[in-house]
Design an enzyme around this catalytic site. Structure first.
Site, mmCIF file in Angstrom:
data_model
loop_
_atom_site.group_PDB
_atom_site.id
_atom_site.type_symbol
_atom_site.label_atom_id
_atom_site.label_comp_id
_atom_site.label_asym_id
_atom_site.label_seq_id
_atom_site.Cartn_x
_atom_site.Cartn_y
_atom_site.Cartn_z
ATOM 1 N N ASN A 9 13.538 -4.967 -3.438
ATOM 2 C CA ASN A 9 13.288 -3.877 -2.498
ATOM 3 C C ASN A 9 14.655 -3.351 -2.069
ATOM 4 O O ASN A 9 15.320 -3.949 -1.235
ATOM 5 C CB ASN A 9 12.497 -4.424 -1.304
ATOM 6 C CG ASN A 9 12.202 -3.353 -0.274
ATOM 7 O OD1 ASN A 9 12.516 -2.175 -0.477
ATOM 8 N ND2 ASN A 9 11.600 -3.762 0.829
ATOM 9 N N ARG A 93 9.819 -2.328 -5.426
ATOM 10 C CA ARG A 93 9.093 -1.558 -4.418
ATOM 11 C C ARG A 93 9.672 -0.143 -4.456
ATOM 12 O O ARG A 93 10.877 0.050 -4.288
ATOM 13 C CB ARG A 93 9.339 -2.169 -3.048
ATOM 14 C CG ARG A 93 8.666 -1.405 -1.967
ATOM 15 C CD ARG A 93 9.097 -1.916 -0.621
ATOM 16 N NE ARG A 93 8.109 -1.568 0.375
ATOM 17 C CZ ARG A 93 8.026 -2.124 1.545
ATOM 18 N NH1 ARG A 93 8.855 -3.095 1.868
ATOM 19 N NH2 ARG A 93 7.125 -1.747 2.398
ATOM 20 N N HIS A 181 3.294 1.719 3.764
ATOM 21 C CA HIS A 181 2.921 0.301 3.937
ATOM 22 C C HIS A 181 1.747 -0.078 3.042
ATOM 23 O O HIS A 181 1.021 -1.032 3.318
ATOM 24 C CB HIS A 181 2.554 -0.025 5.411
ATOM 25 C CG HIS A 181 3.740 -0.068 6.329
ATOM 26 N ND1 HIS A 181 3.677 0.348 7.628
ATOM 27 C CD2 HIS A 181 5.004 -0.498 6.142
ATOM 28 C CE1 HIS A 181 4.864 0.198 8.206
ATOM 29 N NE2 HIS A 181 5.683 -0.312 7.317
ATOM 30 N N ARG A 241 11.690 4.318 15.532
ATOM 31 C CA ARG A 241 11.060 5.597 15.158
ATOM 32 C C ARG A 241 10.040 5.995 16.225
ATOM 33 O O ARG A 241 9.367 5.134 16.795
ATOM 34 C CB ARG A 241 10.366 5.476 13.798
ATOM 35 C CG ARG A 241 11.323 5.407 12.639
ATOM 36 C CD ARG A 241 10.618 5.094 11.332
ATOM 37 N NE ARG A 241 10.868 3.741 10.900
ATOM 38 C CZ ARG A 241 10.237 3.132 9.889
ATOM 39 N NH1 ARG A 241 9.316 3.776 9.213
ATOM 40 N NH2 ARG A 241 10.536 1.893 9.563
ATOM 41 N N GLU A 381 4.139 -8.564 0.854
ATOM 42 C CA GLU A 381 4.327 -7.425 -0.053
ATOM 43 C C GLU A 381 5.007 -7.843 -1.350
ATOM 44 O O GLU A 381 4.714 -7.312 -2.420
ATOM 45 C CB GLU A 381 5.164 -6.343 0.656
ATOM 46 C CG GLU A 381 4.406 -5.687 1.789
ATOM 47 C CD GLU A 381 5.295 -5.235 2.934
ATOM 48 O OE1 GLU A 381 5.921 -6.099 3.583
ATOM 49 O OE2 GLU A 381 5.365 -4.018 3.173
#
Ligand code: AMP
Length: 397
Positions: A9, A93, A181, A241, A381
């Site tokens: 990733n 990813r 996600h 965020r 993940e």
């Protein structure tokens, strides 16, 4: 010797990786180790842990390594653990698959070019995700690679769930809700039947609450709606965020405060959310321990926004059978789960406080007679990417 799958990733300032061993049978993918190199463009820090979580390597630098240097270091570190295995494939990813990619794919130079067209939609992640794929295609053309997309799980949503109420000409440029996600949600959806068969076939909202947070409505294992939209700044407030914002605020920032796109991007991605509201930290643990009223207000706003979005997602599903908590905050913070479940009482959630406080790993945290079940299910993940990689390649050549 086993076949090893490297999962990578590559982000804007970090590279995270995991190695899995493919024992050849269904689901028999074994975690060997994970590592990360953070701050690659500032003061890099490297650490790696084995499957039990024991630290096996650590290093720090005072000068930036850059992405190429970081990859070189990862390469050098992996030489020893991989010397007794065969590196059979690399799974990546990739944050954005656009409209075209609704499943993992083996990237060719032509596919990489297609994915590069999406860089404007995810400028912080997509270029780094693709750079590593390109380097490996050039230097190791026979090494199988698989790109797994964070948007793919949401591609089956109804058109009405994906559209903004904007003129068609803008929608056709790709300005629509993609959702992110997805690898986390797909992992949870895939393991859910092991825990709750009714929920797996029914209507579930998964709350992925971490440094990045979002929520997804899932019906019978498929994404129906999600809080993140065109970009990963939409939806819930996150560590730094802002989450959803009246678009008029952006016009005000431009016209009245004379902020340009770059300043606004910094504000909404890096300086808002829990950090901006609290003025204390983006880290939920720090906020929970803080006596500062603003820290407590940031938590209150976080929970309030989750509760509001939960109602919206339950409406998209036409009801709710289960509520699932995952990611850093969702898996580890009993107080946040408690507050969200109390706010979701009207949806039929009855929390079992003792089960909630005792939850470690996957656990049911609602009472036995709760009309709507509540669960903690840890996400993974990296394992999702490793499985997708193996599944796409079949018996890895
Ligand atoms: P993630 O991005 O999934 O790694 O999640 C990171 C977030 O999880 C940070 O805000 C952490 O403070 C939060 N977190 C991790 N452990 C805990 C905990 N025990 N209690 C509260 N928040 C936690």
């Amino acid at each position: 010797m086993s076949d090893a799958i490297l999962v990578v990733n590559a982000g804007s300032s970090s590279i995270k990786f995991s190695v899995f061993l493919d024992r050849g049978e269904d689901r028999a993918i074994e975690h060997l180790l994970s590592g990360q190199l953070e701050g690659v463009t500032t003061e890099p820090r490297f650490s790696a842990r084995d499957a039990a979580g024991t630290l096996i390597a650590e290093q720090r630098w005072t000068q930036p390594l850059g992405h190429d240097g970081a990859i070189e270091h990862m390469d050098g570190f992996l030489r020893e653990p991989l010397s007794v295995h065969r590196l059979a494939a690399v799974g990546h990813r990739v944050v954005h698959g656009g409209l075209a990619f609704s499943a993992p794919v083996r990237p060719t130079p032509a596919i990489v070019e297609q994915l590069e067209q999406l860089i404007p939609l995810a400028p912080l992640h997509q270029p780094h995700n693709l750079a590593l794929i390109k380097t490996l295609l050039a230097n190791h053309p026979t090494l199988p690679q698989v790109a797994c997309f964070d948007t793919a799980f949401h591609r089956g949503q109804a058109e009405v769930a994906q559209a903004f109420a904007l003129p068609l000409v803008i929608t056709e440029r790709g300005v629509r809700r993609y959702g992110f996600h997805g690898l986390s949600y797909e992992y949870v959806a895939r393991v859910l039947p092991d825990y709750d068969a009714r929920a797996a076939q029914g209507r579930t909202v998964v709350l992925h609450l971490g440094n990045g947070s979002s929520a997804c409505a899932i019906a019978d294992g498929r994404s129906v709606a999600s809080t993140m939209g065109f970009t990963a700044v939409d939806g819930l407030p996150m560590g730094t965020r802002c989450g959803n914002l009246d678009p008029g605020v952006l016009l005000y920032l431009m016209d009245e405060m004379k902020m340009d796109a770059c300043a606004i991007e910094k504000l909404i991605y890096k300086e808002s959310g829990l950090l901006g509201v609290s003025g204390v930290s983006s880290d939920m643990r720090t906020l929970l321990e803080s006596a500062e009223p603003r820290a407590q207000f940031a938590i209150e706003l976080f929970v309030y926004r989750i509760a509001r979005e939960l109602g919206s997602l339950a409406a998209a599903l036409g009801g709710l059978d289960a509520l699932i908590f995952t990611a850093g905050i969702g898996e580890n913070s009993a107080p946040i789960r408690e507050r969200v479940c109390l706010a979701a009482a009207w949806l039929g959630v009855t929390l079992d406080p003792a089960a909630n406080n005792a939850a470690r790993g996957a656990a049911r945290i609602s009472t036995a007679d709760s009309q709507t079940a509540a669960w903690v299910i840890p996400t993974n993940e990296e394992l999702m990417i490793a499985r997708d990689t193996r599944n796409l390649l079949g018996r890895i050549p």
